[in-house]
Design a protein around this motif. Structure first.
Motif, PDB file in Angstrom:
ATOM      1  N   ILE A 502     -48.414 -22.541  53.626  1.00 27.10           N
ATOM      2  CA  ILE A 502     -48.905 -21.337  52.966  1.00 27.10           C
ATOM      3  C   ILE A 502     -47.841 -20.689  52.090  1.00 27.10           C
ATOM      4  N   ILE A 503     -46.574 -20.714  52.517  1.00 27.43           N
ATOM      5  CA  ILE A 503     -45.501 -20.109  51.711  1.00 27.43           C
ATOM      6  C   ILE A 503     -45.386 -20.818  50.367  1.00 27.43           C
ATOM      7  N   LEU A 504     -45.435 -22.139  50.375  1.00 27.80           N
ATOM      8  CA  LEU A 504     -45.355 -22.893  49.118  1.00 27.80           C
ATOM      9  C   LEU A 504     -46.573 -22.621  48.235  1.00 27.80           C
ATOM     10  N   ILE A 505     -47.728 -22.460  48.869  1.00 28.55           N
ATOM     11  CA  ILE A 505     -48.938 -22.133  48.106  1.00 28.55           C
ATOM     12  C   ILE A 505     -48.747 -20.808  47.378  1.00 28.55           C
ATOM     13  N   LEU A 506     -48.217 -19.817  48.088  1.00 27.91           N
ATOM     14  CA  LEU A 506     -48.006 -18.497  47.488  1.00 27.91           C
ATOM     15  C   LEU A 506     -46.945 -18.545  46.398  1.00 27.91           C
ATOM     16  N   LEU A 555     -54.695  -8.800  44.840  1.00 31.53           N
ATOM     17  CA  LEU A 555     -53.534  -7.967  44.519  1.00 31.53           C
ATOM     18  C   LEU A 555     -52.276  -8.812  44.391  1.00 31.53           C
ATOM     19  N   PHE A 556     -52.222  -9.927  45.099  1.00 31.14           N
ATOM     20  CA  PHE A 556     -51.076 -10.834  45.000  1.00 31.14           C
ATOM     21  C   PHE A 556     -50.900 -11.317  43.562  1.00 31.14           C
ATOM     22  N   VAL A 557     -51.971 -11.870  42.978  1.00 24.12           N
ATOM     23  CA  VAL A 557     -51.862 -12.383  41.610  1.00 24.12           C
ATOM     24  C   VAL A 557     -51.719 -11.235  40.610  1.00 24.12           C
ATOM     25  N   PHE A 558     -52.288 -10.075  40.911  1.00 23.52           N
ATOM     26  CA  PHE A 558     -52.169  -8.916  40.029  1.00 23.52           C
ATOM     27  C   PHE A 558     -50.713  -8.461  39.926  1.00 23.52           C
ATOM     28  N   TYR A 559     -50.007  -8.415  41.053  1.00 24.86           N
ATOM     29  CA  TYR A 559     -48.610  -7.974  41.061  1.00 24.86           C
ATOM     30  C   TYR A 559     -47.742  -8.892  40.218  1.00 24.86           C
ATOM     31  N   PRO A 603     -45.957  -8.470  47.502  1.00 26.36           N
ATOM     32  CA  PRO A 603     -47.175  -9.265  47.715  1.00 26.36           C
ATOM     33  C   PRO A 603     -47.069 -10.211  48.907  1.00 26.36           C
ATOM     34  N   PHE A 604     -45.870 -10.784  49.132  1.00 27.94           N
ATOM     35  CA  PHE A 604     -45.703 -11.654  50.296  1.00 27.94           C
ATOM     36  C   PHE A 604     -45.812 -10.850  51.591  1.00 27.94           C
TER      37      PHE A 604
END
Length: 723
Positions: A502-506, A555-559, A603-604
């Motif tokens: 998941i970390i690599l995905i983010l 919000l992750f992609v927005f930031y 975001p993380f």
């Protein structure tokens, strides 16, 4: 009225600027020291120059043509709120105004010759583009009677309109968005000839026309609907506030309150940009509006020019995180997720304010490292007088927030009521001031108020042109994703590259958002990434055992889309600030990004700790369903989350800046980094370390913070004794 600096004071503050910027800033100084309405256009002229717009004066007929069209657009948008009509009609007329104005305001090339005149082919392109947008309105019933059975005329209008929108977007927003849309269109058409991994059956010109233009799956889809329905009203509200004098008031108020403290002008820059961010959806406009005043002040006080510019960039870029507007993306997030706009504001509240408080702290650390002091208190505007002089600008903002959050009105109704209230204030503020000063009350004072309203409506419509175009073209990306099913392909590709971690995905998603955002406005970047990668995050997170609310992914992609505005080599806000500070734009962008690293980790953090978004839990059987989200409403619990998040962010800032009470050593930096997960991710640490409670995680983090304070206090005292 806000405090006015004398021309001499402003001149003293505008030091070490290139000659071209000096000329622009001289006009800005005149605007801030003159009561004449014509001079108030100096700031608008500066922004126009930086954004490559045509800017005519009032003696030219082109000025009045653009003004009349922009004013008419604002009137139309207010009319359809009071007297609702078919949503497709509203979107059609909305885009027609945007397309027509785009060709009049933005030249084909940013050359002095083309910026000083509107050519015959600009008028032709404007008329054809507007006609293409209006075709859906004009032949609405005919298109309804032949769904899918398009005639030649439909296809011709579709192709011509798409081409003209691509050109209008190139002029107003640069090449990036137009190129991305073209790539998607090529992919749509040539699907059968693509590599096996991404191949699909393809789409004919007729099918593409239907998807992108003749239905509500592309150009006239949900993003444009949000632009026409909500965003315009909030941008208009911000433009009216700015025209009323709120922008200048916020800058002066921040300077009066913070100027005397260590690094005061830099702290004033952060505060002013945050306040301006409430009424502005543009990082470059925010940078220019506050930066032309604060950057020279920071340089005068001792900030290196690239750091002065970087502070302004970081503050102005983060202005788009600030509720209630959030760079116009808040409304689109709500539309995509099917939730109330107020829920988006609630979720964004803690991360936004934690980020801003941390920037204040970073500015303080920089000031300590540089040994800077504050401004002489005698040179500052009087605090109480300044606050009272413009308190009426704050009332409409609180009124808007009250009607949204407390009364739970719709975003449209709340914005309309706030605009009406603000217009009344604009009409009466000058007569009221005259009465308070015991001056003669004249009809001209009331007329000035109405003139300010008219100019605000013109500016609001002009500000909406790039937003409307961005949402229209981004809608085509959404349509392509729906047409080709590329979203499923992306899930497979990213899952393969990341190995399912998941970390690599983010991290991959964050990097993609940054790269795309380097050339896209925030709103368009969000729409593209929300269509492409937010579903990928949701799916792969669920497959990895992480249950998160959909708003966390969005919000992750927005930031990260916002952070692209100060990311080299294309950070637009960094170039604007560097031009004012006379610094290297790449160095400014890099410095600005180091300040914004605090925003990059947020975001993380809220991805793994949804309580930062004030969401306690979700329905594990339907994580996408907002009805299953349980919100945190206890004020004590909200306060604890906010305070501990601030402590964690301050620790991260000290680690990255290498300073606390004095310069940090390697061990202290590592200790600061260690604090971050204890304060941001208490439940995760409770699980990993088998702690008895999440409160123990908080206790450990605060204890480490206290140990660092004690270590540094001893070192500072010993250094003082040796001195």
């Amino acid at each position: 009225m806000p405090y006015k600096f004398s021309p001499k004071e402003l001149h003293e503050r505008q030091v070490d600027l290139p000659e071209s910027d000096d000329a622009l800033l001289d006009r800005l100084a005149k605007a801030r020291t003159s009561h004449e309405q014509d001079d108030a256009r100096a700031e608008e002229k500066l922004i126009s120059d930086l954004e490559g717009q045509r800017d005519f004066n009032r003696r030219q007929w082109q000025y009045w043509l653009i003004a009349a069209l922009a004013f008419s657009w604002s009137v139309y948008q207010l009319y359809v709120v009071v007297f609702p009509i078919n949503a497709v009609f509203v979107r059609s007329v909305h885009l027609a105004f945007a397309a027509f104005l785009a060709f009049l305001i933005y030249p084909m090339r940013k050359t002095p010759h083309l910026k000083s005149r509107i050519t015959w082919y600009d008028f032709a392109l404007a008329a054809i583009g507007a006609a293409g947008a209006l075709y859906i309105y004009i032949d609405y019933f005919g298109l309804s009677d032949r769904p899918g059975a398009y005639i030649t005329r439909d296809i011709v209008f579709a192709v011509v309109t798409i081409l003209l929108l691509l050109e209008a977007s190139r002029r107003a927003l640069g090449y990036a968005l137009s190129v991305i849309v073209i790539i998607f269109l090529i992919y749509d058409y040539f699907g059968p000839y693509m590599p096996d991994l991404i191949a699909h059956k393809g789409a004919s010109i007729a099918k593409l026309s239907g998807q992108m233009y003749l239905t509500t799956e592309g150009i006239f889809g949900a993003p444009l609907g949000v632009s026409a329905g909500f965003v315009f009203l909030f941008v208009l509200f911000g433009a009216l506030l700015e025209r009323a004098g709120a922008g200048e008031y916020f800058i002066t108020l921040a300077y009066s309150l913070l100027g005397k403290y260590r690094g005061g002008p830099a702290k004033a820059s952060v505060a002013a940009s945050g306040l301006t961010g409430i009424i502005s959806g543009s990082s470059i406009a925010n940078t220019v509006t506050t930066g032309t005043f604060t950057i020279p002040l920071m340089k005068k006080l001792g900030f290196p020019k690239h750091k002065a510019a970087a502070v302004e960039v970081a503050a102005s870029t983060n202005g788009q995180l600030m509720p209630p507007i959030m760079g116009a993306a808040a409304f689109i997030i709500a539309e995509f997720l099917g939730i109330n706009y107020t829920d988006v504001v609630m979720a964004a509240f803690i991360p936004a304010f934690v980020s801003y408080f941390a920037l204040f702290y970073i500015v303080h650390l920089e000031s300590c490292k540089l040994g800077l002091q504050g401004e002489d208190a005698s040179k500052l505007p009087p605090r109480w007088k300044t606050f009272i002089g413009g308190v009426h600008y704050i009332i409409p903002i609180f009124f808007l927030i009250y009607t949204l959050i407390i009364l739970r009105q719709s975003a449209t109704a709340a914005a309309l009521n706030a605009i009406t209230f603000l217009m009344i204030i604009m009409v009466v503020q000058k007569p009221f001031l005259a009465i308070m000063k015991r001056q003669k009350l004249t009809l001209g004072l009331f007329i000035e108020g109405f003139a300010d309203i008219g100019n605000g409506m013109i500016n609001g419509a002009k500000n909406m042109v790039p937003i409307a175009l961005a949402t229209a073209l981004a809608g085509m990306v959404v349509g392509s994703v729906t047409l080709t099913g590329i979203g499923q392909v992306l899930i497979e590709v990213i899952e393969h590259i990341s190995g399912g971690y998941i970390i690599l995905i983010l991290v991959l998603t964050a990097l993609t958002s940054l790269v795309l955002g380097m050339g896209l406005p925030t709103t368009a970047n969000y729409i593209v990434m929300a269509s492409l990668t937010a579903p990928v995050i949701m799916t792969l997170a669920f497959d990895s055992g992480f249950l998160i609310p959909a708003i966390a992914a969005h919000l992750f992609v927005f930031y990260f889309g916002i952070l692209a505005d100060d990311t080299p080599p294309v950070g637009i806000a960094a170039y604007a600030a560097a031009g004012i500070a006379k610094s290297d734009p790449i160095r400014t962008g890099i410095q600005g990004f180091t300040y914004d690293m605090r925003t990059a980790i947020l975001p993380f953090m809220f991805f793994f700790n949804n309580e930062l978004l004030l969401i306690k839990s979700i329905n594990e059987f339907a994580p996408d369903d907002p009805a299953g989200w349980v919100w945190i409403t206890n004020p004590l619990e909200i306060g604890l989350i906010f305070i501990t998040a601030c402590i964690g962010m301050f620790a991260f800032s000290s680690a990255t800046q290498g300073y606390f009470l004095t310069r940090t050593n390697t061990v202290e930096r590592l200790m600061f980094f260690a604090i971050v997960p204890f304060m941001f991710l208490p439940k995760n640490m409770e699980s990993i370390l088998h702690l008895p409670s999440e409160f123990v995680s908080y206790f450990i983090g605060i204890t480490i913070y206290g140990m660092i304070y004690w270590m540094q206090r001893i070192r500072v005292n010993s250094q003082g004794a040796l001195a």
